[in-house]
Design a protein around this motif. Structure first.
Motif: not given
Length: 293
Positions: A239-264
């Motif tokens: 993450v300190f180099k920003g290369t984590h975005v290439h890992l299989d476990e990581v997804t990225t996208r762009r948006a103007r507005t996001v609604t997010v809910d994770v209980p707790g």
């Protein structure tokens, strides 16, 4: 100019940095009014009064927490923000290339008066919370770590965060995240951590959203999903180099507005507690003027 100080920033570096900056500004012929709040509420009251009376700029001596307080008063206004870095993370200063260990050099930038207009992030909570942020909003594993660190009284400084991370790693589990992008259909997915970047970094230079642009009117969303402690531990150095975005476990996208809910899970932005999820987080174009090199 109005200079707002957090004496506790950087384990006491805030006051020293403020005095060095004030002396430099005064030598350059700038009229400086200093504000030192006894707590966050008092600091906000003093800042609001200064803005009511009129000021050419608000300069903050401290870290991302006191900058966050100033953003709530300055967002969508005409008064620019100046930064004298004196915190632990200093991610706002890092974003603009402001020297993080030289208050006089930072004061020279302020005195020069060059401004840049940037986007801000805005969080709207289901409990009525409204909060502006400049860097990153986080939800998930890193929120749980911060929750735990805030409950701990020992150790101090960064070691407390590291200790909290070890405890949370021992209890690592996949979370259930419900998310909607730009008003689209709600999707349910497994998630370990989710971050929503107006800026690129948090936590003192961790490039969690390495492609974020302060002027594109979009949030950069970085999400990771893994129940493996080993994989998560291996992710953090990248993450300190920003290369984590290439890992299989990581997804990225762009948006103007996001609604997010994770209980707790609680939302944090600019390192500060905001409110429990769910929230709607948005990028607001041209919401802040900043004094920059």
């Amino acid at each position: 100019m109005t200079l707002l100080t957090n004496p506790a920033s950087g384990q006491g570096r805030g006051s020293a940095a403020a005095q060095r900056a004030v002396a430099r500004l005064q030598r350059r012929g700038v009229d400086v009014v200093e504000l030192i709040g006894s707590d966050a509420a008092h600091a906000r009251q003093l800042l609001d009064e200064a803005l009511d009376h009129g000021t050419d700029a608000v300069v903050v001596a401290g870290g991302d927490g006191i900058i966050s307080l100033a953003l709530q008063a300055l967002a969508q206004g005409d008064v620019p923000l100046g930064i004298i870095p004196a915190g632990t993370g200093n991610d706002h200063a890092r974003e603009f290339g402001i020297p993080r260990d030289d208050p006089e050099a930072a004061a020279d930038i302020v005195a020069t008066g060059k401004t840049r207009t940037i986007d801000l992030g805005r969080i709207e909570g289901s409990d009525g919370t409204l909060r502006w942020f400049g860097t990153v909003m986080s939800a998930g594993f890193d929120s749980l770590v911060t929750d735990r660190a805030n409950r701990m009284t020992w150790p101090r400084g960064r070691m407390r965060y590291n200790a909290a991370m070890l405890v949370e790693l021992s209890q690592l589990r996949l979370l259930t995240c419900r998310v909607s992008f730009d008003g689209g259909p709600e999707t349910e997915m497994p998630m370990t951590l989710a971050t929503f970047g107006n800026g690129r970094s948090y936590g003192g230079g961790m490039l969690i959203c390495p492609g974020a642009d302060l002027n594109d009117g979009l949030l950069d969303v970085t999400m990771a999903a893994s129940a493996s402690r080993t994989k998560l531990i291996r992710l953090f150095p990248t993450v300190f180099k920003g290369t984590h975005v290439h890992l299989d476990e990581v997804t990225t996208r762009r948006a103007r507005t996001v609604t997010v809910d994770v209980p707790g899970i609680n939302a944090y932005a600019d390192g500060e507690f905001v409110c429990p999820l769910p929230v709607t987080v948005s990028a607001v174009p041209d919401a802040l003027r900043v004094l920059v090199p």
